[in-house]
Design a protein around this motif. Structure first.
Motif, short mmCIF file in Angstrom:
data_model
loop_
_atom_site.label_atom_id
_atom_site.label_comp_id
_atom_site.label_asym_id
_atom_site.label_seq_id
_atom_site.Cartn_x
_atom_site.Cartn_y
_atom_site.Cartn_z
N THR A 308 0.86 -1.18 0.00
CA THR A 308 0.00 0.00 0.00
C THR A 308 0.90 1.23 0.00
O THR A 308 1.65 1.45 0.94
N ASN A 309 0.84 2.00 -1.07
CA ASN A 309 1.76 3.12 -1.19
C ASN A 309 1.08 4.33 -1.81
O ASN A 309 -0.15 4.39 -1.89
N ALA A 310 1.88 5.28 -2.25
CA ALA A 310 1.34 6.55 -2.76
C ALA A 310 0.45 6.35 -3.99
O ALA A 310 -0.56 7.03 -4.15
N LEU A 311 0.82 5.41 -4.86
CA LEU A 311 0.02 5.21 -6.06
C LEU A 311 -1.36 4.65 -5.72
O LEU A 311 -2.33 4.88 -6.43
N ASP A 312 -1.45 3.92 -4.61
CA ASP A 312 -2.76 3.45 -4.13
C ASP A 312 -3.56 4.62 -3.56
O ASP A 312 -4.62 4.98 -4.08
N LYS A 313 -3.07 5.20 -2.48
CA LYS A 313 -3.84 6.18 -1.72
C LYS A 313 -4.07 7.48 -2.48
O LYS A 313 -5.18 8.04 -2.44
N LEU A 314 -3.04 7.97 -3.14
CA LEU A 314 -3.15 9.26 -3.80
C LEU A 314 -3.59 9.15 -5.26
O LEU A 314 -3.98 10.14 -5.86
N GLY A 315 -3.51 7.92 -5.79
CA GLY A 315 -3.88 7.70 -7.18
C GLY A 315 -5.16 6.92 -7.35
O GLY A 315 -6.25 7.48 -7.47
N LEU A 316 -5.05 5.59 -7.32
CA LEU A 316 -6.18 4.72 -7.63
C LEU A 316 -7.35 4.88 -6.67
O LEU A 316 -8.50 4.96 -7.10
N TRP A 317 -7.07 4.91 -5.37
CA TRP A 317 -8.16 5.03 -4.40
C TRP A 317 -8.89 6.36 -4.57
O TRP A 317 -10.12 6.41 -4.53
N ARG A 318 -8.12 7.42 -4.75
CA ARG A 318 -8.76 8.73 -4.87
C ARG A 318 -9.53 8.84 -6.18
O ARG A 318 -10.63 9.41 -6.22
N LEU A 319 -8.99 8.28 -7.25
CA LEU A 319 -9.71 8.26 -8.52
C LEU A 319 -11.05 7.54 -8.36
O LEU A 319 -12.09 8.03 -8.81
N ALA A 320 -11.03 6.37 -7.72
CA ALA A 320 -12.27 5.62 -7.49
C ALA A 320 -13.22 6.39 -6.59
O ALA A 320 -14.43 6.45 -6.85
#
Length: 413
Positions: A308-320
């Motif tokens: 779980t890293n920046a691409l998850d929290k700041l990217g994919l999760w926020r996009l969703a």
């Protein structure tokens, strides 16, 4: 013929997981691991966390703003059914809402262990959504032609359990969304296309993350997607498993959805600091030990690589999150994301340099292609599809009713 072809395909996918891990481990060696909060809980940033990097130290990724606390302290989870039509339910708790929106979360091929995506599922549930996670395959031997029917059956049963069984959060069918990764991303779009005819709610939002097909199959026309649906399609710069071929095809064939209600996002790798932001096929996975069932032939590898890293929290999760919230509110994606600006912003490294932004837009010609656009398949999927049916005669005989030619769906009622 089918078994031989299918066996080669399953072996290729298994090798892809292992091979991708070797490539990524070699490139990331000695660069550390992500400092993600346990159980997906967003931790407040201290003053030290946003200070410039010390001399000689590699910068680390930081969000621009402090994350908000979750409205629910825990998640109530249960498993129902057996085999390919079983599913998991994740419901927000502490406090338990009487009613909540529903998000269907489709895992990738052979990633049936919910622990592999546990942190993302926990994020959705603690944010106030009921998450239905269909299994859709018993193991590697389940034919891909059965995935959609299995998933639809599981979701219908899950909605029935939520609506009738005591103790559950009741589902809000007017707020229904689909999220999926890899084979699950492809499945999410297909399910949205046939929802109405299979007694499922119309999806207000669909997020297809690095969608791919385990086997080339004709499916329902994506022109059947509801015009009111918001569609976000994701590709990753270094996705050598599925490339961006299917993602682009989905985006292009979703002709019923207006341009301001769909977007294509290409995430890119940024190795400026440590841990690096790596946009590859396993970037969407996010392990949570509490959800680990201990199953799966690739479990050890998958759980180890599902950081779980920046691409998850700041990217994919926020996009969703943005897509789902906008869909539930009846907004366009352009309006909800400030024409993509909120999706592009991934925060900064601790030395102040912005993390390399994804390419966001609706013009596929302006978005760079992924190297190996069809991933492991190398050749274009259209070479494996059956030839189109012959065209209808220009003029039908007088009195002959018009006939609609449609693809046969594998979905069973």
């Amino acid at each position: 013929m089918f078994r031989s072809s299918w066996s080669r395909m399953t072996l290729a996918c298994a090798l892809a997981w292992a091979g991708l891990g070797v490539v990524r481990a070699a490139s990331d060696e000695a660069k550390g691991t992500a400092d993600a909060p346990a159980a997906g809980t967003p931790a407040p940033l201290s003053k030290d966390a946003v200070a410039p990097a010390e001399a000689g130290a590699l910068p680390s990724p930081r969000p621009r703003t402090e994350p908000a606390p979750y409205p629910h302290k825990s998640v109530w989870r249960r498993h129902y059914g057996t085999g390919a039509r079983s599913y998991w339910l994740f419901e927000p708790a502490e406090p338990k809402p009487e009613k909540a929106p529903v998000v269907v979360f489709h895992h990738g091929w052979m990633a049936t262990n919910p622990g592999i995506y546990g942190a993302w599922i926990e994020h959705l549930a603690r944010s106030g959504k009921v998450v239905i996670a269909p299994r859709y395959q018993a193991d590697w031997s389940t034919p891909p032609a059965e995935f959609l029917a299995n998933a639809i059956d599981a979701v219908r049963d899950a909605l029935d359990v939520l609506e009738t069984a005591p103790g559950h959060v009741r589902p809000d069918r007017t707020r229904f969304a689909l999220v999926g990764h890899s084979a699950g991303g492809n499945l999410s779009v297909l399910m949205a296309a046939v929802a109405a005819e299979n007694r499922l709610p119309v999806a207000k939002a669909v997020v297809a993350v690095m969608p791919g097909e385990v086997q080339f199959l004709p499916g329902p026309s994506l022109a059947k997607l509801a015009p009111s649906t918001l569609l976000a399609v994701v590709a990753a710069e270094h996705d050598w498993v599925v490339g961006d071929g299917r993602a682009r095809q989905i985006f292009a064939e979703a002709t019923s959805i207006p341009a301001d209600r769909k977007c294509f996002v290409l995430y890119r790798t940024d190795r400026h600091g440590s841990p690096p932001v790596v946009a590859d096929h396993i970037a969407a996975t996010a392990a949570l030990v509490e959800y680990d069932t201990g199953e799966g032939p690739l479990r050890t590898f998958q759980m180890a690589k599902a950081q779980t890293n920046a691409l998850d929290k700041l990217g994919l999760w926020r996009l969703a999150d943005l897509t789902i919230a906008a869909g539930f509110a009846g907004l366009s994606l352009d309006a909800a994301t400030c024409r993509g600006e909120l999706v592009r912003d991934l925060g900064t490294w601790s030395d102040g340099r912005p993390i390399l932004q994804p390419v966001v837009g609706g013009d596929l010609g302006a978005i760079p292609r992924v190297v190996l656009p069809n991933g492991l398949r190398v050749v274009n999927r259209t070479a494996f599809l059956p030839p189109p049916p012959p065209a209808e005669p220009a003029a039908a005989p007088k009195g002959r009713p018009d006939v609609e030619v449609r693809r046969v769906s594998t979905v069973v009622p």
